[in-house]
Design a protein around this motif. Structure first.
Motif: not given
Lengths: 384, 364
Positions: A80, A107-108, A111, A130, A173, A175, A178, A182, A202-203
């Motif tokens: 990760g 996704s991070g 990208m 994503a 809270n 990724g 969120t 959205d 909180d997760k």
């Protein structure tokens, strides 16, 4: 410090790198790189993905490879860490000269290496969800998981049929939570749905009665929870405790039977969108995904002795899309890329893929099926 | 000037140049990518070596300072000024000449804050934070100092992970290259690999020279006296609190600079850079390098980071660094690569050689 002690310690330290260095093989092969976070915070994605990819490559090679060419999978564990994903992507492209890369899991990381693969003219089929991965479209970058926006739209479609107008949202809270929140907020207006309250927890939360009390006070007609954590079970139980008698919707993250087991009675009636892997047995024989899903599920479960998950399915899809591209276009990067871009009606575990130059995901809302829990099992949701 | 003191530095420069020439001749320049990344991580490790080895103050939060540098420059340089031109702040930035233009991977020209500006902002933030938390934290000793710095590291990690501006779990991608001056760019572009290797090597050499001089100075002697016994140093008139704070800030600055440069080199940053495990990795490398040994820390930092970034440890990465730390703490609490250890090793080798000679003579 005695000399003996020193020697033992020195040996321990010096043996470590040697023990894990990779072996090298020779032969006429197509090299495929794979970057998965097998360990670290996203291991729940990366571990089944790596196992699936290894299993599939072995199966393909046992059958004689692709047109006589064997596949060689080089799995790199990024844990990760984007810095490692970047390092591995460069290494795979320039040094190992791989044909293509599958993964990364998150996704991070995807990208971070999107531009590297684009510049290196190497096909990347990501296993992350994503939408920014394929929008804007990069020539060499594809992804296999379904879109969050389609999952949200599937939920709203059911709500519209049930006549639900005002809802409350809770999300974790991280990724995943969120991104879902959205999309839920973005698409609500278009569907004529009013979000009365949107709460983030909180997760690692172990009790959600506090959040739910706020929702109850607003008299919401339904609750949507968006997370991939055990809170999915907790929220169901807490709603029972608070006597909240409204339908509970969850994201496709609920697609793991262990969450149903944890929630017990309270899980009954939860509605959520998901790929068809979980209800493979119940699909009609003539469904185009039936054969693929049954085979993957059976093979994975007999090979590793654990339940197949939709995450492993993403790696299956990424790899098989690539393999299909090589079959159609030949072992040439440009031709295989073109073949993937123009691939239509390819049945994977996530849905039927229809790629185009403008759509490098290839899945639409039909990739999702609405499921519900009945008698402790996942079944297809039927409108009443 | 005493040139003899700088012999190892010249050796280091020579090694870097020779390595670059060999890789270029053999057409193996891709090795330089991971070496460049390792060199930036070594900047953090060098700073930490002075803090831990010489001043004797542990920090389990240095990844946080690295992340501060990386995230500050990432946030500032990915702020698209062309899109925000109506905003007064954006217009002010452009008018003050603080912006620069570059083309991104998709061939679109974008206008953004100059990385030189973001470097200065990052340094200012890091120095301020290091000062503010350093004053109360450095009053602690031993385990308590370790726990306090660990807490600080966790706080920064959670902030990065939880804030939308920092991209939450996804981090920030697509950073523009950092144009130093003229044709010199810090960027991951394969065509600029050799110059990036030299930029990183230059920073490491600069850091080594600076820290070597610091260690040999009045301040360096003061730091070592603090390591020996803080009470005694205090009694001898050493302003221990001030020295400790200064070296803490200095090591934070090193971490911050490494963060800025590596983030531009990678073109992105993620929350794992602020992870506590990263801090533990840094501490493990300082320990294995010999605690108060700049050259040992540099050698081990380069070697271990290089192996880790090339994936040699596979899924056992954290296990390797954790294992190293345990072994070092059990057997060599003062560090591994130390003169005494080296001496006992050579002595043992000589003993062994003599024994073999003796046996050979007896047999013949």
């Amino acid at each position: 410090m005695s000399f003996k002690k020193f020697c033992i310690a020195l040996m321990c330290v010096s043996l470590i790198p040697g023990a894990f260095s990779c072996k090298k093989q020779a032969g006429e092969t197509i090299k495929i790189g794979a970057i998965f976070s097998v360990t670290g915070p996203a291991s729940f994605l990366g571990a089944p993905e790596a196992k699936t990819a290894e299993m599939m490559v072995e199966e393909i090679n046992d059958k004689g490879g692709i047109d006589g060419k064997m596949l060689k999978l080089i799995v790199k564990d990024s844990a990760g860490d984007p810095a490692k994903a970047i390092s591995f992507a460069k290494q795979l492209i320039e040094e190992d000269k791989v044909f293509a890369i599958i993964g990364p899991s998150t996704s991070g990381e995807t990208m971070k290496i999107k531009a590297i693969c684009e510049e290196g003219k190497t096909i990347l089929v990501s296993c992350a969800a994503a939408e920014v991965i394929v929008n804007p479209v990069a020539k060499y970058v594809f992804k296999s998981p379904q879109k969050d926006s389609d999952a949200v739209q599937s939920i709203y479609n059911v709500m519209k049929k049930k006549g639900i107008k005002s809802i409350g949202i809770v999300s974790s809270n991280d990724g995943y939570g969120t991104a879902g929140k959205d999309q839920l907020e973005k698409l609500a207006k278009k569907n004529g749905i009013q979000i009365l309250i949107s709460e983030v927890y909180d997760k690692k939360a172990t009790d959600l009665t506090g959040v739910l009390t706020k929702l109850k006070a607003k008299n919401v007609q339904a609750v949507i929870n968006w997370s991939i954590v055990p809170a999915q079970s907790i929220i169901a139980k807490n709603m029972k405790q608070l006597n909240m008698d409204v339908p509970l919707f969850q994201s496709h993250g609920f697609g793991n039977i262990k969450y149903v087991k944890e929630a017990g009675e309270a899980a009954e009636g939860i509605i959520f969108p998901c790929g068809r892997l979980l209800i493979a047995e119940d699909l009609p024989e003539n469904h185009p995904q039936k054969a693929v899903l049954m085979k993957y599920k059976k093979n994975y479960e007999s090979e590793y002795g654990e339940d197949a998950s939709t995450f492993g399915g993403h790696a299956y899809d990424s790899l098989m899309i690539l393999v299909e591209g090589i079959k159609r276009g030949g072992a040439d990067k440009e031709k295989a890329r073109g073949a993937i871009e123009n691939m239509k009606g390819f049945a994977g575990t996530g849905g039927i893929f229809n790629f185009s130059p403008a759509d490098h995901n290839g899945l639409d809302i039909n990739a999702f099926e609405m499921l519900t829990v009945k008698g402790g099992k996942f079944v297809k949701y039927e409108d009443k | 000037m005493n040139m003899k003191k700088y012999t190892p530095v010249f050796c280091l420069i020579g090694a870097a140049v020779i390595f670059q020439i060999i890789t270029s001749v053999l057409n193996r320049e891709f090795y330089l990518t991971q070496l460049t990344m390792s060199a930036y991580y070594c900047l953090v490790i060098l700073g930490l070596t002075v803090l831990m080895g010489y001043a004797g103050q542990i920090s389990l939060g240095h990844a946080a300072f690295f992340a501060m540098g990386g995230y500050t420059t990432a946030v500032l340089t990915t702020w698209n000024l062309a899109a925000a031109q109506e905003g007064t702040l954006a217009r002010l930035v452009v008018q003050l000449g603080l912006s620069t233009a570059s083309t991104n991977a998709y061939g679109v020209e974008i206008r953004h804050i100059s990385p030189w500006v973001s470097l200065l902002v990052a340094l200012a933030i890091t120095v301020a934070v290091a000062f503010l938390i350093g004053i109360p934290i450095l009053k602690l000793k031993g385990h308590y100092l370790a726990m306090a710095t660990l807490g600080f590291g966790i706080i920064v990690y959670r902030i990065v992970l939880g804030s939308r501006i920092f991209g939450e779990a996804d981090g920030i991608s697509d950073l523009p290259p950092f144009r130093l001056f003229g044709p010199l760019y810090v960027s991951g572009d394969p065509a600029l690999r050799v110059q990036n290797f030299y930029i990183a090597a230059f920073l490491v050499v600069l850091a080594v020279v600076l820290l070597q001089n610091l260690i040999d100075s009045r301040m360096g002697r003061a730091l070592r006296s603090i390591h020996g016994s803080e009470e005694a140093a205090n009694a001898m008139g050493v302003n221990t609190a001030r020295y400790k704070l200064h070296v803490f800030v200095l090591s934070a600055v090193f971490a911050c600079i490494a963060g800025v440069f590596l983030t531009h080199f990678n073109g992105g940053v993620g929350p794992s850079e602020a992870d506590v495990m990263k801090s533990v990795t840094y501490v493990a490398i300082v320990a294995v390098g010999g605690m108060a040994n700049l050259w040992g820390a540099l050698a081990m930092g380069m070697a271990l980071n290089y192996l880790s970034l090339r994936g040699y440890f596979g899924s056992y990465d954290e296990f390797v660094f954790g294992g190293i730390l345990i072994v070092i703490m059990l057997f060599f609490p003062d560090g591994l690569l130390k003169k005494e250890n080296m001496r006992s090793l050579t002595e043992a080798a000589i003993r062994m050689k003599n024994k073999i000679w003796k046996r050979k003579n007896e047999l013949s």
